[in-house]
Scaffold this motif. Sequence first.
Motif, PDB file in Angstrom:
ATOM      1  N   TYR B 283     -13.210   6.939  -1.248  1.00  0.00           N
ATOM      2  CA  TYR B 283     -12.544   7.141  -0.073  1.00  0.00           C
ATOM      3  C   TYR B 283     -11.213   7.139  -0.171  1.00  0.00           C
ATOM      4  O   TYR B 283     -10.332   5.986  -0.713  1.00  0.00           O
ATOM      5  CB  TYR B 283     -12.874   5.889   0.725  1.00  0.00           C
ATOM      6  N   PRO B 284     -10.619   8.217  -0.031  1.00  0.00           N
ATOM      7  CA  PRO B 284      -8.924   8.418  -0.532  1.00  0.00           C
ATOM      8  C   PRO B 284      -8.191   7.466   0.284  1.00  0.00           C
ATOM      9  O   PRO B 284      -7.194   6.731  -0.285  1.00  0.00           O
ATOM     10  CB  PRO B 284      -8.750   9.854  -0.058  1.00  0.00           C
ATOM     11  N   ASN B 285      -8.521   7.131   1.445  1.00  0.00           N
ATOM     12  CA  ASN B 285      -7.692   5.978   2.388  1.00  0.00           C
ATOM     13  C   ASN B 285      -7.714   4.779   1.642  1.00  0.00           C
ATOM     14  O   ASN B 285      -6.684   3.972   2.100  1.00  0.00           O
ATOM     15  CB  ASN B 285      -8.184   6.333   3.842  1.00  0.00           C
ATOM     16  N   ALA B 286      -8.428   4.445   1.017  1.00  0.00           N
ATOM     17  CA  ALA B 286      -8.441   2.946   0.339  1.00  0.00           C
ATOM     18  C   ALA B 286      -7.286   3.080  -0.849  1.00  0.00           C
ATOM     19  O   ALA B 286      -7.028   1.962  -1.189  1.00  0.00           O
ATOM     20  CB  ALA B 286      -9.810   2.662  -0.195  1.00  0.00           C
ATOM     21  N   LYS B 287      -6.935   4.039  -1.252  1.00  0.00           N
ATOM     22  CA  LYS B 287      -6.039   3.943  -2.391  1.00  0.00           C
ATOM     23  C   LYS B 287      -4.779   3.517  -2.250  1.00  0.00           C
ATOM     24  O   LYS B 287      -4.270   2.522  -2.942  1.00  0.00           O
ATOM     25  CB  LYS B 287      -5.790   5.585  -2.921  1.00  0.00           C
ATOM     26  N   PRO B 288      -4.091   3.514  -1.050  1.00  0.00           N
ATOM     27  CA  PRO B 288      -2.786   2.885  -0.716  1.00  0.00           C
ATOM     28  C   PRO B 288      -3.289   1.465  -0.739  1.00  0.00           C
ATOM     29  O   PRO B 288      -2.261   0.540  -1.072  1.00  0.00           O
ATOM     30  CB  PRO B 288      -2.338   3.239   0.708  1.00  0.00           C
ATOM     31  N   PHE B 289      -4.213   1.051  -0.104  1.00  0.00           N
ATOM     32  CA  PHE B 289      -4.465  -0.529  -0.031  1.00  0.00           C
ATOM     33  C   PHE B 289      -4.610  -1.261  -1.462  1.00  0.00           C
ATOM     34  O   PHE B 289      -4.110  -2.074  -1.555  1.00  0.00           O
ATOM     35  CB  PHE B 289      -5.911  -0.696   0.780  1.00  0.00           C
ATOM     36  N   TYR B 290      -5.394  -0.329  -2.322  1.00  0.00           N
ATOM     37  CA  TYR B 290      -5.597  -0.740  -3.547  1.00  0.00           C
ATOM     38  C   TYR B 290      -4.455  -0.697  -4.328  1.00  0.00           C
ATOM     39  O   TYR B 290      -4.013  -1.802  -4.952  1.00  0.00           O
ATOM     40  CB  TYR B 290      -6.444   0.040  -4.178  1.00  0.00           C
ATOM     41  N   GLN B 291      -3.355   0.050  -4.305  1.00  0.00           N
ATOM     42  CA  GLN B 291      -2.197   0.288  -4.840  1.00  0.00           C
ATOM     43  C   GLN B 291      -1.121  -0.857  -4.394  1.00  0.00           C
ATOM     44  O   GLN B 291      -0.582  -1.448  -5.300  1.00  0.00           O
ATOM     45  CB  GLN B 291      -1.617   1.614  -4.837  1.00  0.00           C
ATOM     46  N   LYS B 292      -1.263  -1.009  -3.243  1.00  0.00           N
ATOM     47  CA  LYS B 292      -0.264  -2.027  -2.506  1.00  0.00           C
ATOM     48  C   LYS B 292      -0.707  -3.458  -3.218  1.00  0.00           C
ATOM     49  O   LYS B 292       0.415  -4.302  -3.285  1.00  0.00           O
ATOM     50  CB  LYS B 292      -0.165  -1.995  -1.176  1.00  0.00           C
ATOM     51  N   TYR B 293      -2.006  -3.680  -3.146  1.00  0.00           N
ATOM     52  CA  TYR B 293      -2.551  -4.983  -3.485  1.00  0.00           C
ATOM     53  C   TYR B 293      -2.150  -5.313  -5.034  1.00  0.00           C
ATOM     54  O   TYR B 293      -1.490  -6.248  -5.249  1.00  0.00           O
ATOM     55  CB  TYR B 293      -4.024  -5.052  -3.044  1.00  0.00           C
ATOM     56  N   VAL B 294      -2.487  -4.224  -5.772  1.00  0.00           N
ATOM     57  CA  VAL B 294      -2.068  -4.428  -7.310  1.00  0.00           C
ATOM     58  C   VAL B 294      -0.495  -4.901  -7.569  1.00  0.00           C
ATOM     59  O   VAL B 294      -0.408  -5.532  -8.134  1.00  0.00           O
ATOM     60  CB  VAL B 294      -2.740  -3.139  -8.060  1.00  0.00           C
ATOM     61  N   ALA B 295       0.404  -4.134  -6.701  1.00  0.00           N
ATOM     62  CA  ALA B 295       1.562  -4.226  -6.997  1.00  0.00           C
ATOM     63  C   ALA B 295       2.155  -5.509  -6.462  1.00  0.00           C
ATOM     64  O   ALA B 295       2.792  -6.455  -7.026  1.00  0.00           O
ATOM     65  CB  ALA B 295       2.511  -2.985  -5.952  1.00  0.00           C
ATOM     66  N   LYS B 296       1.613  -5.880  -5.349  1.00  0.00           N
ATOM     67  CA  LYS B 296       1.788  -7.171  -4.544  1.00  0.00           C
ATOM     68  C   LYS B 296       1.349  -8.590  -5.431  1.00  0.00           C
ATOM     69  O   LYS B 296       2.137  -9.398  -5.683  1.00  0.00           O
ATOM     70  CB  LYS B 296       1.482  -7.061  -3.176  1.00  0.00           C
ATOM     71  N   TYR B 297       0.125  -8.362  -5.547  1.00  0.00           N
ATOM     72  CA  TYR B 297      -0.666  -9.798  -6.212  1.00  0.00           C
ATOM     73  C   TYR B 297      -0.923  -9.613  -7.666  1.00  0.00           C
ATOM     74  O   TYR B 297      -1.275 -10.451  -8.202  1.00  0.00           O
ATOM     75  CB  TYR B 297      -1.788  -9.978  -5.299  1.00  0.00           C
ATOM     76  N   GLY B 298      -1.274  -8.424  -8.062  1.00  0.00           N
ATOM     77  CA  GLY B 298      -1.656  -8.301  -9.470  1.00  0.00           C
ATOM     78  C   GLY B 298      -3.140  -8.125  -9.203  1.00  0.00           C
ATOM     79  O   GLY B 298      -3.814  -8.520  -8.353  1.00  0.00           O
ATOM     80  N   GLY B 299      -4.056  -8.194 -10.222  1.00  0.00           N
ATOM     81  CA  GLY B 299      -5.221  -8.028 -10.212  1.00  0.00           C
ATOM     82  C   GLY B 299      -5.732  -6.931  -9.169  1.00  0.00           C
ATOM     83  O   GLY B 299      -4.933  -6.061  -9.281  1.00  0.00           O
ATOM     84  N   VAL B 300      -7.115  -6.994  -8.758  1.00  0.00           N
ATOM     85  CA  VAL B 300      -7.449  -5.919  -7.703  1.00  0.00           C
ATOM     86  C   VAL B 300      -7.978  -6.554  -6.505  1.00  0.00           C
ATOM     87  O   VAL B 300      -8.208  -7.610  -6.678  1.00  0.00           O
ATOM     88  CB  VAL B 300      -8.770  -5.276  -8.403  1.00  0.00           C
ATOM     89  N   PRO B 301      -7.986  -5.882  -5.381  1.00  0.00           N
ATOM     90  CA  PRO B 301      -8.456  -6.526  -4.128  1.00  0.00           C
ATOM     91  C   PRO B 301      -9.948  -6.606  -4.239  1.00  0.00           C
ATOM     92  O   PRO B 301     -10.922  -5.814  -4.749  1.00  0.00           O
ATOM     93  CB  PRO B 301      -8.121  -5.690  -3.089  1.00  0.00           C
ATOM     94  N   ASP B 302     -10.671  -7.902  -3.501  1.00  0.00           N
ATOM     95  CA  ASP B 302     -11.984  -7.925  -3.595  1.00  0.00           C
ATOM     96  C   ASP B 302     -12.486  -7.615  -2.256  1.00  0.00           C
ATOM     97  O   ASP B 302     -11.695  -7.488  -1.411  1.00  0.00           O
ATOM     98  CB  ASP B 302     -12.453  -9.512  -3.856  1.00  0.00           C
TER      99      ASP B 302
END
Lengths: 292, 410
Positions: B283-302
């Motif tokens: 789901y390409p629309n999930a990529k910005p969510f994933y990328q922003k999360y990684v940049a902001k918090y480290g780790g990966v979103p659950d």
Amino acid sequence: MELTWEIIILQIIMGLALGAIYVILASGLSIIFGLLDVLNFAHGTFYMLGAYAVFVAISLCGNFWIAMVSAIVIVALLGGLFEITLLKRLYGTEPIYPLLLCFGFSIFMPDVIKLIFGLVGKVVEYPKIFQGAAFVGTLILPKYRIFLVVLMGVVLLALWLFMNKTDIGMIIRAATRDRLMVSCLGINVSRVWTVGFMLGVGLAALAGVIAAPMVQTIPNMGDEMTVESFVVVVIGGLGSLGGAVLGGLLLGQVVSFVSFLYPDWSNVAIFMAMAVILVVRPRGLFGEEGRA
Amino acid sequence: MKKASILMLITAIILVFAAGTKAQGPADVGWVFPLTGPYGAYAEEMKRGVEMAVEEYNAKGGILGGPIKVLIRDSELKADVALRRMKEYVDSGVPIVGGNLSGGISMIINQWANKNKILYMSTCHNNIGQGEADRGRYGFTSGIRSYMTGNALAEYAFDKLGKKWMVIAADYRWGHDEVAAFVVKSQEAGGKFLEAIYTPIGTRDFSSYVPKILALKPDFVVLAVFGSDLVAAVKQFNELGLTKRTKLVLPKTAVPIMKECGAAYDESIYGAVTWYWKLYEKYPNAKPFYQKYVAKYGGVPDADADSGYVGAWTLFKAMETVGSKTDTEKIIDTLETMTWNLNHGTEKYRACDHVREQTVVILQGMGDKAKNWDLATVVAEVGPDKTLQSCENDLKDIPYGPVLKNLPGK
């Protein structure tokens, strides 16, 4: 389900292993109470610190055994610092003050750990040599659990030798009985208290180290262990080392068999056991009259 | 004189803070999560999801010309505290509430919200809208109906892992829901139920159940426990070699759990989640969510971060569409009809009961092959058409209601 002899043996081993953690943890609590008359409500916190210390030490050196020793030493030193800088000031005051100090420490310290390590728990793997189980026919022999039982025996033997065959051990025992007389003999009792507190805290750290591979290593992992270690000590008799050993082993078996036979009751079983023992013997199994 | 000066200083500080608070005004949404306690790590994920939705909207100017304001407080995983916090929000003028990480607590908040006509967005696994007493206009869930993950996983397990099964379940509503889902699917798939063990929350020693499991020889064991209990169970079952003899299926797993179990979370473990970070490849629309999360918090979103994010994002979108942050009735009307395409493709809230129609993802553990946050393999994704009962069935609580009233092993 049928209770076969294989199941009974395995449940006994499980109960002994669980009891080993209780015994080591409660021995420390018992030493601290016996020596200092302090109800160490931060005991579970030192247990948690032991688990985190072993995680850090393994990350640095990669060896469980070196990490285990390092973790115990680090936490014992931290305990010594706590005793010298904070707890010592409250000796001779109302018992509620040291209790509140320990309670405050048990709230403060997990938050510090959260800030340092985050909320996601840490992984402490089993030492390689004790991973998995050995199978003898249909009998399962879990290696790490058996190691815990053996370790408990070694620790108790070492503790007995330390208390009975070394000068400092004998001084600790004497100070537990009559601190005034010991100080009259020219011994620095204050230092004895520090050593005793470090010993108790070191045992809590050891319990945390050996529990870490089996449970979730998170900042609040010690909360319930504080309560359970008090249950063990109350059952055994406040301040009695022998009582802590018997109480821990007894509770391990209670939890093991109740979990198997009546899982719904597993969490309350230890409190029910405590209630029964206190009704029959209010001072606990080995408690001194007037002390409970 | 000195005392009087100190008193004046304290009064001045209080007045400055009071003025600041008043100028700030009430928040648009008040959230409550169990930030402390055994579910703290998962609650933090939900909180982060909400924060990301707020940042996303505020970065483009907020709504109606002003930034979105939210408050986030701790429920301590206690129903009374959660309800008190919700009431405090409403009493202080917050029009919409959300959050929670306990199905049981969500149900209580939902009943209160419906009685008081307060819009409530639950973010966890729950049963809002299942059964007449729990269905109402004011409750929504961006989490999932509890039985849906059990349904998806049971379908997979009876198809791929075998027919003989037993269950160890947390002894509260969520655990019971998962048992019911497996019992119903077992009857459909010709499964053979062996045993049910119910454990209280906070159980740390699961090794005592190993002899029983080995004696029963199930093809798979359903492990419907969560948090610390689940980590302890997986580690202990792995230690005792159980995972070499049977499979473990987990109706709710999570990235922190896989991480904390380490190598013990091996290939014999199958778990259900509502979202997994690797889905951004699908789901390409999930990529910005994933990328922003990684940049902001480290780790990966659950998955819990996704639930918080989608719950907050859809509320904000509905406010924007309606042109009001406080018109609850119109916001509800909009939520009932809107669709969105974020982390799971196109989704919506089912109009009849406001449950988010979303897929369930089944993950297989990787054991010592796991690296960093690459902890599991996606083995199946099951759509809501296969897991969600019809509105009519859910209103009458069939087929699960009768099973829940007569749970096996109870």
